[in-house]
Design a protein around this motif. Structure first.
Motif, PDB file in Angstrom:
ATOM      1  N   SER A 151       0.912  -1.278  -0.131  1.00  0.00           N
ATOM      2  CA  SER A 151      -0.007   0.111  -0.067  1.00  0.00           C
ATOM      3  C   SER A 151       0.949   1.411  -0.135  1.00  0.00           C
ATOM      4  O   SER A 151       0.347   2.378  -0.674  1.00  0.00           O
ATOM      5  CB  SER A 151      -0.847  -0.118   1.176  1.00  0.00           C
ATOM      6  OG  SER A 151      -1.731  -1.188   1.262  1.00  0.00           O
ATOM      7  N   THR A 152       2.072   1.097   0.714  1.00  0.00           N
ATOM      8  CA  THR A 152       2.900   2.236   0.623  1.00  0.00           C
ATOM      9  C   THR A 152       3.421   2.684  -0.531  1.00  0.00           C
ATOM     10  O   THR A 152       3.481   3.595  -1.114  1.00  0.00           O
ATOM     11  CB  THR A 152       4.072   2.193   1.775  1.00  0.00           C
ATOM     12  OG1 THR A 152       3.408   1.754   2.971  1.00  0.00           O
ATOM     13  CG2 THR A 152       4.751   3.268   1.757  1.00  0.00           C
ATOM     14  N   LEU A 153       3.881   1.331  -1.538  1.00  0.00           N
ATOM     15  CA  LEU A 153       4.501   1.442  -2.653  1.00  0.00           C
ATOM     16  C   LEU A 153       3.461   2.330  -3.616  1.00  0.00           C
ATOM     17  O   LEU A 153       3.899   2.858  -4.451  1.00  0.00           O
ATOM     18  CB  LEU A 153       4.869   0.302  -3.240  1.00  0.00           C
ATOM     19  CG  LEU A 153       5.968  -0.517  -2.438  1.00  0.00           C
ATOM     20  CD1 LEU A 153       6.419  -1.698  -3.217  1.00  0.00           C
ATOM     21  CD2 LEU A 153       7.212   0.457  -2.838  1.00  0.00           C
ATOM     22  N   THR A 196       1.103  -0.865  -9.786  1.00  0.00           N
ATOM     23  CA  THR A 196      -0.090  -0.856  -9.363  1.00  0.00           C
ATOM     24  C   THR A 196      -0.164  -2.326  -8.511  1.00  0.00           C
ATOM     25  O   THR A 196       0.754  -2.843  -8.571  1.00  0.00           O
ATOM     26  CB  THR A 196      -1.351  -0.924 -10.444  1.00  0.00           C
ATOM     27  OG1 THR A 196      -2.586  -0.858  -9.816  1.00  0.00           O
ATOM     28  CG2 THR A 196      -1.350  -2.236 -11.204  1.00  0.00           C
ATOM     29  N   LYS A 197      -1.418  -2.413  -7.783  1.00  0.00           N
ATOM     30  CA  LYS A 197      -1.401  -3.573  -6.747  1.00  0.00           C
ATOM     31  C   LYS A 197      -2.660  -4.379  -7.127  1.00  0.00           C
ATOM     32  O   LYS A 197      -3.563  -3.703  -7.345  1.00  0.00           O
ATOM     33  CB  LYS A 197      -0.960  -3.245  -5.355  1.00  0.00           C
ATOM     34  CG  LYS A 197      -1.996  -2.504  -4.504  1.00  0.00           C
ATOM     35  CD  LYS A 197      -1.730  -2.987  -3.419  1.00  0.00           C
ATOM     36  CE  LYS A 197      -2.972  -2.399  -2.512  1.00  0.00           C
ATOM     37  NZ  LYS A 197      -2.896  -3.064  -1.104  1.00  0.00           N
ATOM     38  N   THR A 198      -2.673  -5.518  -6.607  1.00  0.00           N
ATOM     39  CA  THR A 198      -3.849  -6.348  -6.285  1.00  0.00           C
ATOM     40  C   THR A 198      -4.209  -6.004  -4.868  1.00  0.00           C
ATOM     41  O   THR A 198      -3.326  -5.699  -4.001  1.00  0.00           O
ATOM     42  CB  THR A 198      -4.063  -7.689  -6.512  1.00  0.00           C
ATOM     43  OG1 THR A 198      -3.151  -8.299  -5.883  1.00  0.00           O
ATOM     44  CG2 THR A 198      -3.528  -7.934  -8.159  1.00  0.00           C
ATOM     45  N   PHE A 199      -5.670  -6.322  -4.451  1.00  0.00           N
ATOM     46  CA  PHE A 199      -6.100  -6.133  -3.051  1.00  0.00           C
ATOM     47  C   PHE A 199      -6.206  -7.255  -2.350  1.00  0.00           C
ATOM     48  O   PHE A 199      -6.673  -8.368  -2.934  1.00  0.00           O
ATOM     49  CB  PHE A 199      -7.064  -5.404  -2.806  1.00  0.00           C
ATOM     50  CG  PHE A 199      -7.071  -3.746  -2.978  1.00  0.00           C
ATOM     51  CD1 PHE A 199      -6.954  -2.886  -2.049  1.00  0.00           C
ATOM     52  CD2 PHE A 199      -6.844  -3.313  -4.350  1.00  0.00           C
ATOM     53  CE1 PHE A 199      -6.750  -1.490  -2.354  1.00  0.00           C
ATOM     54  CE2 PHE A 199      -6.951  -1.927  -4.707  1.00  0.00           C
ATOM     55  CZ  PHE A 199      -6.791  -1.126  -3.644  1.00  0.00           C
ATOM     56  N   LEU A 247       2.241  -5.577  -8.472  1.00  0.00           N
ATOM     57  CA  LEU A 247       2.357  -6.027  -7.000  1.00  0.00           C
ATOM     58  C   LEU A 247       1.154  -7.127  -6.609  1.00  0.00           C
ATOM     59  O   LEU A 247       0.101  -6.564  -6.792  1.00  0.00           O
ATOM     60  CB  LEU A 247       2.257  -4.939  -5.805  1.00  0.00           C
ATOM     61  CG  LEU A 247       3.316  -3.670  -6.287  1.00  0.00           C
ATOM     62  CD1 LEU A 247       3.037  -2.620  -5.151  1.00  0.00           C
ATOM     63  CD2 LEU A 247       4.823  -4.147  -6.368  1.00  0.00           C
ATOM     64  N   LEU A 248       1.467  -8.177  -6.661  1.00  0.00           N
ATOM     65  CA  LEU A 248       0.438  -9.134  -6.336  1.00  0.00           C
ATOM     66  C   LEU A 248       0.160  -9.543  -4.829  1.00  0.00           C
ATOM     67  O   LEU A 248       1.305 -10.199  -4.351  1.00  0.00           O
ATOM     68  CB  LEU A 248       0.570 -10.507  -7.279  1.00  0.00           C
ATOM     69  CG  LEU A 248       0.888 -10.072  -8.898  1.00  0.00           C
ATOM     70  CD1 LEU A 248       1.057 -11.430  -9.403  1.00  0.00           C
ATOM     71  CD2 LEU A 248      -0.439  -9.391  -9.435  1.00  0.00           C
ATOM     72  N   THR A 262       7.915  -6.196 -14.212  1.00  0.00           N
ATOM     73  CA  THR A 262       8.581  -6.872 -12.980  1.00  0.00           C
ATOM     74  C   THR A 262       7.445  -7.019 -12.046  1.00  0.00           C
ATOM     75  O   THR A 262       6.597  -6.390 -11.919  1.00  0.00           O
ATOM     76  CB  THR A 262       9.455  -5.616 -12.536  1.00  0.00           C
ATOM     77  OG1 THR A 262      10.337  -4.951 -13.486  1.00  0.00           O
ATOM     78  CG2 THR A 262      10.415  -5.955 -11.140  1.00  0.00           C
ATOM     79  N   LEU A 263       7.709  -8.068 -11.145  1.00  0.00           N
ATOM     80  CA  LEU A 263       6.408  -8.565 -10.183  1.00  0.00           C
ATOM     81  C   LEU A 263       6.986  -8.547  -8.871  1.00  0.00           C
ATOM     82  O   LEU A 263       8.260  -9.261  -8.429  1.00  0.00           O
ATOM     83  CB  LEU A 263       5.944  -9.770 -10.702  1.00  0.00           C
ATOM     84  CG  LEU A 263       5.111  -9.657 -12.063  1.00  0.00           C
ATOM     85  CD1 LEU A 263       5.989 -10.641 -13.088  1.00  0.00           C
ATOM     86  CD2 LEU A 263       3.697 -10.109 -11.822  1.00  0.00           C
ATOM     87  N   LEU A 264       6.395  -7.960  -7.943  1.00  0.00           N
ATOM     88  CA  LEU A 264       6.476  -8.372  -6.447  1.00  0.00           C
ATOM     89  C   LEU A 264       5.372  -9.305  -5.948  1.00  0.00           C
ATOM     90  O   LEU A 264       4.082  -8.862  -6.220  1.00  0.00           O
ATOM     91  CB  LEU A 264       6.631  -7.007  -5.757  1.00  0.00           C
ATOM     92  CG  LEU A 264       7.983  -6.676  -5.436  1.00  0.00           C
ATOM     93  CD1 LEU A 264       8.633  -6.169  -6.522  1.00  0.00           C
ATOM     94  CD2 LEU A 264       7.864  -5.423  -4.340  1.00  0.00           C
ATOM     95  N   VAL A 265       5.589 -10.464  -5.475  1.00  0.00           N
ATOM     96  CA  VAL A 265       4.503 -11.430  -5.163  1.00  0.00           C
ATOM     97  C   VAL A 265       4.592 -11.720  -3.658  1.00  0.00           C
ATOM     98  O   VAL A 265       5.722 -12.098  -3.020  1.00  0.00           O
ATOM     99  CB  VAL A 265       4.814 -12.769  -5.897  1.00  0.00           C
ATOM    100  CG1 VAL A 265       3.775 -13.647  -5.880  1.00  0.00           C
ATOM    101  CG2 VAL A 265       4.995 -12.339  -7.388  1.00  0.00           C
TER     102      VAL A 265
END
Ligand SMILES: Nc1ncnc2c1ncn2[C@@H]1O[C@H](COP(=O)(O)OP(=O)(O)OP(=O)(O)O)[C@@H](O)[C@H]1O
Ligand SMILES: Nc1ncnc2c1ncn2[C@@H]1O[C@H](COP(=O)(O)OP(=O)(O)OP(=O)(O)O)[C@@H](O)[C@H]1O
Ligand SMILES: [Mg+2]
Ligand SMILES: [Mg+2]
Lengths: 323, 286, 240, 370, 241
Positions: E47-49, E81-84, E158-159, E187-190
């Protein structure tokens, strides 16, 4: 394609209808107000239906429009046509001013804050006597009939102007609904945080709709003033008879749809009149009581609005077609 | 001195604003609907208490529990028979159902009771206590005391009893509440009935200095909304804080501005408070 | 109730939402003290079975009996009074209440019991994290912490039958281990458990018997060992 | 063929009480005339009242007027108590040349040069002026002198207009206005007003308000032990509920009124007999309005609106209910204002309103005390 | 080339230090796993990112641009962006509209619709495109989250637990998808609690504990780090090896 034909047919009927009514009579007045309220509810629908911001303060913009054009005629002899745009401009500014502090408010907080804003405008109009005539109200001066002066002896032209206004705001509503903005508004309505994260500038979109809605509502205020001829702060800034009523019309018809407000107005305004006609000479309060009962019955019957009657008809129809 | 007097006056009326609004906030808090007809129950409460005064010779304050009971019963029916049917509909449908209800109740009582303005005469209607140069109106003081007692009792009840807990659980997640064994339909009924009952109670308590007629709700409805939103929708403590705040803002504003602008000042303060604290003065910040 | 009578008996259960039917003629039985799991692909209808037991599905036909009671005549708030606790999919904690209050509500139908604080103590032992966060509003907890609340809340009832819908959802591996150990322990004390779990390996590890659900029908059933050995199950659900 | 006469009143909402009173007055007279053989000049045609609810919105009032004119073909319209409603109706009647008889007293009503409006009582400004002038006279007659007063009024058309009259009269009489405050309609707490009043040092207070505020004001004054006289501005001060609400504290309260029932007790007692309460002024004035209208129809020998308008203008109407008005008759000037009507000062005496000023019509002597 | 550079991010909630001094950087095209006990701060960090939560201190650079203090929509436009985790879909809208709306960030409505269908196809949900999002089962919804985030055309995605409640076979499909996204240059952060998934797809793993970065290394290094095993993995690693 079929849709378009249907829409054109409806417009054609609407265009012919006023001609069938006595041009100085009662029903044309009812029709004019019905069309006007349909247009008002449609404008409310932009913010209330698409953005799901249940505004209960739209009377604020409406009243600004009515007062602006009327004061301009009275003090400077400026045609209400011009006054209408001046009113729209001020209505837009007012919408911006109220949007800023209420931006972060959600749901009912927003609804009740806007309700308060409408009341603020009412008090101002009441107090600022030198400009608005105060509680006594304003009468639109009777000038020789002409289109340029927006003055007619009969109500027929008013009915057509209201019809055109309704068509215009409906087109605007539908255009917004189908555009990217419509999708963004729905996103914001359902989950503002998620909407931001997928790249929607929620602040900007909300401001835009607030201003569009404020401008249009104020412009309709001018039309109303020209038909009603006399109004006071309690009339045009009224929470009950303007703000809540336009919301009620949209909701009863089917909020968030283009046809909803029209159906709602076609129902509410004539029914209210009819009740008054039939019952108001009897016991005091009876006509209003029956109106209230009808209202409740309708909401119980179609909590999602009249529009759902069409949906279920359609469903039945297509089921039949299939089988 | 006039400043102190204004604060005292403001607190006294504010306490009453609080009790008539607590019911509204309770209904909202549990069912998530803004009840536009809430102020009509104020009127019902006033009427019940007026009749009790006129025909039974009861003091309105003594009759307050009766007002509560009658409104509770009506609220029970209204919730069970009407509102329960649209619980699954969008919340606007519920809200506007209550608008219909407002029209029906107001005009129904016009038919039933007539349009006269009725008020009671009590032995203390013109009494006041003086504290030095300060005046404390006795009817206001009584109303204030009853209101506060009532508000505190409800707050305590909601905080600490199983019942209050169940009510709050229903408000936050009805599905899960059912899984806990809570009869949510019952909770809604009780919340609504209790909410309108409290407002009616408030109506009885203020009758010694307010006149009752079918349209009296209209004088209070916007005020009630202001109170609950200012305090934080759904929060009982918020309604108390909001009520006192509204009373004091009104009283103080009349020291510095024309009384005509009383509500203007109130609403402007109101909108600004919301701009800074969108969840109201007491509402949880989430 | 004789020992041969099932604790939970489901026969010919059809269930769905609106016009969509999700379950088609489910037969499922559980005896007292059993630990049964339901496995199946996404949208097979596993959660719907549990929800049907808790009377949360709008359209249900068929037989649903629990300990001699006909469930289909019950309202959903009656279910916990019979001794059934349900950990729903998606947590559903009471977000504006403190962790402690959430747990207390789990014992709502047992609110007159004297041992509530020792029950809560037991939950804190299982999930020490919750003890630390006991005064926090549940809505501000992390996902996994909320899952702990949801499981802990159900355990507060000390139910006869525990319905678990993906209880390990979002929990750290270590916590999952501990929790399943705890389920085994609870089970050994006599509680019957019906578990829906996507972590099929784990589910078959802890449960004694299982059903395989495919598109709303029971495709297979058997002891955990049988299912574990079944090549179709291994291919479809274990990815081996 | 009966003569249709429109009656538009607020029969629901905040002003319902006054609308209903007015309607009672009108129905009383209509029934009397019909019972006495109807309108003679039209061969005994009966009066057929078409009553409609104006609610509280001017726009509705206008629509209702339109309906009565086109659907019911009314000869004339009576209404609508509240000035804003009357003005809205007049915008319709003026365009359709239908006479409108009213007892609303906002100055605008006859101030706009409309040809079809007839105002049965004095204007609000005149009422305000009389409220002050009569008070000074009454005080003087009992040896008191007033040089500092307070004005408080609700910020409606009625309150504002009447306060303007008060203010002008005070200026003319060289009296110091120590307090001059408007307050919002529907105020629920009048303590701030009374606090201000106490600080102002006024010797008399002139509140212009409806009932609720009236009761609140008087009670709060007593609570704060303010003993100066309050001289009400009609509306809330001259209805039975005022006395019922205050009991003994109503005794000797003065109020201005456009008319009072004790000037023609023989007539107004019929009202009391039928409806159970004394004939409040709006009922009385509307009764007079209908009587005058019928007289005009008799005179015109026609139920056509234009003829009736001509008959109404300029002529002097006497006899019948006009007796109940000060001046004992009704005569409209070119703007439509009844020039003969002067306000009266009434005082509460043992649950009745007694006319105590002007001297020539007074039925009792004014008591000057708080 | 570094695409995401995080320095000294800290954030408190009342008495709780949810993030403290988190620092690392990610080169373009990596799949980075983020693991840690429940309540370690993973979601808070995401959420910070994306700008939903403002850090108390620290800096975040996305592709060379500082994004701290920017609104989420700006950051989304910049490509992150991210998923919730708790699923924040537009529940009353159709699945397609959910995804389409995200596509509007870079396209007009018609193109966005096409894009949305492609994204839905990739997560295997094309068949439910016209269902209301609110009527899906929980794991389906998580996949709509993924499709929606994907449709914004991110550089960094961001997942947050998109594989929750999937069985191993279904999980495999998502893992394949994540790899193919990486191949597309994303690029993925999981964040995921399924060790098998994390260990298989991640090029690198970060471990967060009590808001602090506890470890940063290859899957093997992390899995064998006794501190990580103690704090997070427990016995379970054996089961998944
Ligand atoms: N409230 C609802 N309204 C309409 N359809 C629903 C609703 N809830 C579930 N469904 C549908 O019912 C079907 C079965 O759902 P269910 O949640 O029982 O599946 P499941 O086996 O638990 O799957 P998962 O692993 O995804 O949780 C799905 O197709 C789902 O979309
Ligand atoms: N708004 C808030 N107010 C107070 N505390 C919060 C808030 N949001 C998060 N927290 C706390 O911060 C901590 C970190 O939460 P976060 O959701 O980031 O954990 P997480 O690592 O994602 O855990 P999980 O794996 O369970 O999802 C938790 O202890 C949580 O209770
Ligand atoms: Mg499921
Ligand atoms: Mg998380």
């Amino acid at each position: 394609m079929k849709r378009w034909i249907a829409i054109l047919a409806v417009i054609a009927i609407a265009a012919v209808l006023p001609l069938l009514l006595s041009p100085t009579g009662y029903w044309i007045r009812v029709l004019t107000f019905t069309l006007l309220f349909a247009a008002m509810a449609q404008v409310w629908n932009i913010i209330g239906g698409l953005a799901n911001q249940t505004s209960l303060g739209h009377a604020a913009f409406f009243g600004i429009g009515a007062y602006t054009s009327t004061i301009l005629v009275l003090k400077f002899g400026i045609s209400p046509w011009i006054g209408m745009f001046a009113g729209g401009f001020l209505g837009g500014i007012a919408a911006l001013i109220i949007a800023v502090p209420t931006m972060r408010l959600q749901g009912h907080y927003f609804a009740l804050a806007t309700l308060a804003f409408g009341e603020v405008m009412r008090v101002i109009a009441n107090v600022w006597t030198s400009l608005t005539g105060g509680p006594v109200g304003l009468s639109v001066p009777f000038v020789p009939p002409s289109i340029a002066a927006y003055s007619f002896k009969q109500l027929l032209p008013h009915a057509y102007i209201a019809l055109i206004a309704l068509i215009i705001v409906t087109v605007i509503f539908e255009a917004i609904r189908r555009s990217a903005m419509g999708y963004r508004l729905r996103a914001i309505k359902e989950n503002p945080a998620a909407a931001e994260v997928i790249g929607i500038d929620t602040t900007k979109v909300k401001l835009q709709t607030a201003v569009i809605s404020g401008v249009l509502m104020a412009m309709l205020g001018t039309l109303y003033a020209q038909v009603a001829v006399f109004f006071d702060p309690d009339t045009v800034f009224s929470a009950a008879s303007i703000s809540i009523r336009v919301a009620l019309i949209a909701i009863l018809g089917g909020v968030g749809t283009a046809i909803g407000p029209i159906l709602g107005a076609l129902f509410i305004i004539p029914v209210e009149e009819l009740m008054n006609d039939l019952f108001s000479s009897g016991a005091a309060g009876l006509s209003q009581l029956i109106f209230g009962v009808i209202l409740i019955a309708v909401i119980l019957w179609r909590p999602r609005g009249f529009i759902t009657v069409f949906d279920s008809l359609m469903a039945r129809f297509s089921n039949k077609a299939r089988s | 001195m006039s400043f102190l007097q204004a604060i005292i006056d403001g607190l006294l009326v504010g306490g009453v604003y609080a009790v008539i609004s607590i019911g509204l906030t309770l209904v909202y808090g549990v069912m998530g609907i803004v009840n536009f007809a809430q102020a009509e129950f104020l009127m019902i409460g006033m009427f019940v208490s007026w009749f009790a005064w006129a025909y039974l010779g009861l003091d309105p304050v003594v009759a307050a529990p009766l007002s509560f009971a009658v409104a509770f019963g009506i609220g029970w029916l209204v919730q069970g028979q009407l509102i329960a049917r649209v619980l699954k509909a969008p919340s606007v449908a519920q809200i506007f159902l209550t608008v219909g209800l407002l029209i029906v109740i107001e005009n129904g009582s016009l038919l039933l009771f007539g349009s006269q303005f009725r008020s009671v005469t009590t032995s203390y209607q013109t009494m006041s206590l003086s504290l030095g140069a300060l005046f404390i109106s006795v009817p206001y003081l009584i109303a204030f005391g009853m209101s506060l007692a009532c508000g505190l009792a409800l707050w305590w009840f909601m905080r600490t009893s199983w019942f209050g807990r169940a009510m709050r659980a229903t408000a936050q997640n009805p599905m899960a509440a059912q899984l806990m064994g809570i009869d949510t339909a019952l909770m809604y009924k009780i919340a609504f009935a209790l909410g309108v009952g409290l407002t009616a109670f408030g109506g009885a308590v203020i009758l010694p200095y307010v006149t009752v007629f079918p349209g009296v709700g209209g004088q209070f409805v916007v005020l009630m909304f202001t109170v609950v939103v200012l305090g934080g929708l759904g929060s009982v403590a918020g309604a108390v804080v909001g009520g006192l705040a509204v009373g004091v803002i009104q009283a103080l504003s009349s020291l510095f501005f024309p009384i005509q602008l009383q509500n203007l000042i109130l609403f402007i303060v109101f909108i600004f408070v919301l701009a800074v604290r969108p969840q109201g003065l007491v509402g949880a910040s989430r | 109730m004789s020992a041969s009578q099932p604790l939970l008996e489901i026969k010919g259960l059809n269930a769905g939402y609106g016009e969509i039917e999700v379950l088609h003629g489910i037969d499922l039985q559980m005896f007292e003290g059993e630990f049964v799991c339901i496995i199946g692909a996404n949208t097979a209808g596993k959660s719907t079975i549990l929800r049907a037991i808790s009377r949360l599905v709008p359209h249900v036909t068929g037989t649903l009996r629990f300990a001699g009671n006909d469930l289909s005549s019950r309202a959903s708030h009656d279910i916990p009074t019979l001794g059934i606790a349900h950990v729903p999919e998606g947590r559903h904690v009471f977000s504006d209440m403190m962790v402690e209050e959430n747990l207390m509500l789990g014992a709502f139908t047992a609110r007159h019991a004297k041992d509530l604080s020792s029950r809560m103590e037991g939950i804190f032992e299982l999930f020490p994290r919750l003890r630390e966060r006991r005064g926090q509003l549940a809505g501000t907890l992390s996902g996994g912490e909320q899952q702990m609340v949801a499981v802990g809340r159900a355990l507060m009832l000390q139910p006869k039958l525990l319905l678990l819908d993906e209880p390990s959802h979002g929990l750290a591996p270590k916590v999952v281990e501990e929790m399943h150990d705890a389920f085994t322990k609870i089970h050994s004390r006599g509680t019957s458990i019906l578990l829906v779990e996507q972590n099929v390996g784990l589910a078959l590890d802890v449960a004694t018997r299982g059903y395989v659900l495919e598109s709303g029908r029971i495709a297979l059933q058997g002891t955990s060992a049988e299912l574990n050995e079944n090549p179709a199950v291994r291919a479809a659900y274990l990815g081996i | 063929k009966p003569v249709n006469i429109g009656v538009i009143m607020p029969l629901s909402g905040a002003n319902a009480q006054f609308g209903i009173n007015s309607r009672n007055g009108i129905e009383l007279v209509a029934d009397e005339i019909n019972a006495a053989g109807g309108i003679k000049a039209l061969g005994g045609a009966k009066i057929n009242l078409i009553v409609a609810d104006a609610t509280s919105t001017p726009t509705t009032a206008g629509t209702v007027a339109q309906r009565l004119i086109t659907q019911n073909e009314v000869t004339a319209i009576l209404g609508a108590f509240a000035s804003s409603l009357t003005i809205a109706i007049s915008e319709v009647t003026e365009r359709r040349d239908i006479p409108l008889l009213t007892m609303s007293f906002a100055d605008q009503i006859t101030g706009r040069g409309f040809k079809n409006i007839f105002q049965i009582v004095a204007k609000a400004s005149a009422l305000g002026k009389a409220q002050l002038d009569y008070t000074l006279a009454i005080a003087q007659a009992s040896g008191a002198k007033i040089d500092k007063i307070a004005i408080m009024y609700e910020d409606t058309a009625y309150g504002t207009a009447q306060a303007a009259g008060l203010r002008a009269a005070a200026k003319a009489a060289n009296i110091d206005i120590a307090m001059d405050d408007a307050y919002p309609l529907g105020i629920t707490d009048t303590t701030p007003l009374i606090n201000k009043l106490r600080a102002s040092g006024a010797q008399a207070v002139f509140p212009v308000s409806y009932l609720n505020d009236s009761l609140l004001l008087i009670r709060t004054m007593r609570q704060q032990r303010i003993t100066i006289p309050a001289i009400g501005g009609a509306a809330g001060y001259v209805i039975p509920d005022f006395e019922k609400g205050l009991g003994e504290f109503a005794e000797n309260v003065l109020s201005i009124a456009p008319a009072n029932y004790d000037l023609a007790p023989d007539l107004t007692e019929r009202f009391r007999k039928r409806f159970g309460y004394f004939m409040v002024h709006e009922a009385l004035e509307h009764a007079v309005a209908l009587d005058v209208l019928v007289q005009a129809i008799e005179k015109a020998k026609s139920a056509k609106a234009e003829d009736v308008t001509i008959a109404l203008r300029g002529a002097k109407f006497t006899g019948g209910w006009t007796k109940a008005m000060t001046g004992g008759a009704v005569e409209f000037d070119s703007t439509g204002l009844n020039t003969l009507s002067v306000p009266v000062m009434a005082q509460w005496r043992n649950k009745e309103l007694v006319t105590v000023w002007p001297k020539d019509v007074a039925k009792g002597t004014a008591v000057w005390k708080s | 080339m570094t695409i995401l550079d995080v320095r000294g991010i800290s954030r408190r909630f009342g008495g709780l230090q949810a993030l403290s001094d988190v620092t690392f950087s990610v080169p373009k095209g990596q799949i980075v796993g983020l693991i840690g006990p429940n309540g370690a701060g993973k979601t808070t960090f995401f959420s910070t990112l994306v700008g939903l939560i403002r850090p108390d201190s620290g800096s975040i650079q996305l592709d060379g641009t500082s994004v701290v203090g920017q609104k989420p929509h700006k950051i989304a436009a910049l490509g992150m962006t991210k998923t919730f985790q708790n699923v924040a879909l537009f529940a009353e809208s159709s699945v397609l509209d959910n995804v389409l709306t995200a596509g509007l960030l870079r396209h007009d409505v018609e193109t966005a619709r096409k894009e949305a269908l492609i994204c839905l196809d990739r997560v295997g949900l094309k068949s439910v495109a016209h269902k209301l999002a609110g009527n899906l089962s929980f794991p389906e919804r998580a996949r709509v989250e993924l499709a929606r985030a994907l449709c914004t055309g991110p550089k960094v995605l961001l997942l947050d637990e998109v594989m929750a409640a999937l069985n191993p076979v279904e999980m495999q499909e998502i893992m394949d998808l994540i790899r193919s996204l990486r191949d597309d240059g994303i690029t993925l952060l999981v964040v995921e609690h399924h060790m098998r998934a994390i260990m298989t797809i991640c090029d690198r793993i970060l471990v967060l504990n009590f808001g602090r970065l506890l470890a940063d290394g290859t899957p093997e290094q992390v899995a064998n780090d006794p501190v990580v095993v103690e704090a997070y993995l427990g016995r379970s690693m054996e089961a998944h090896k």
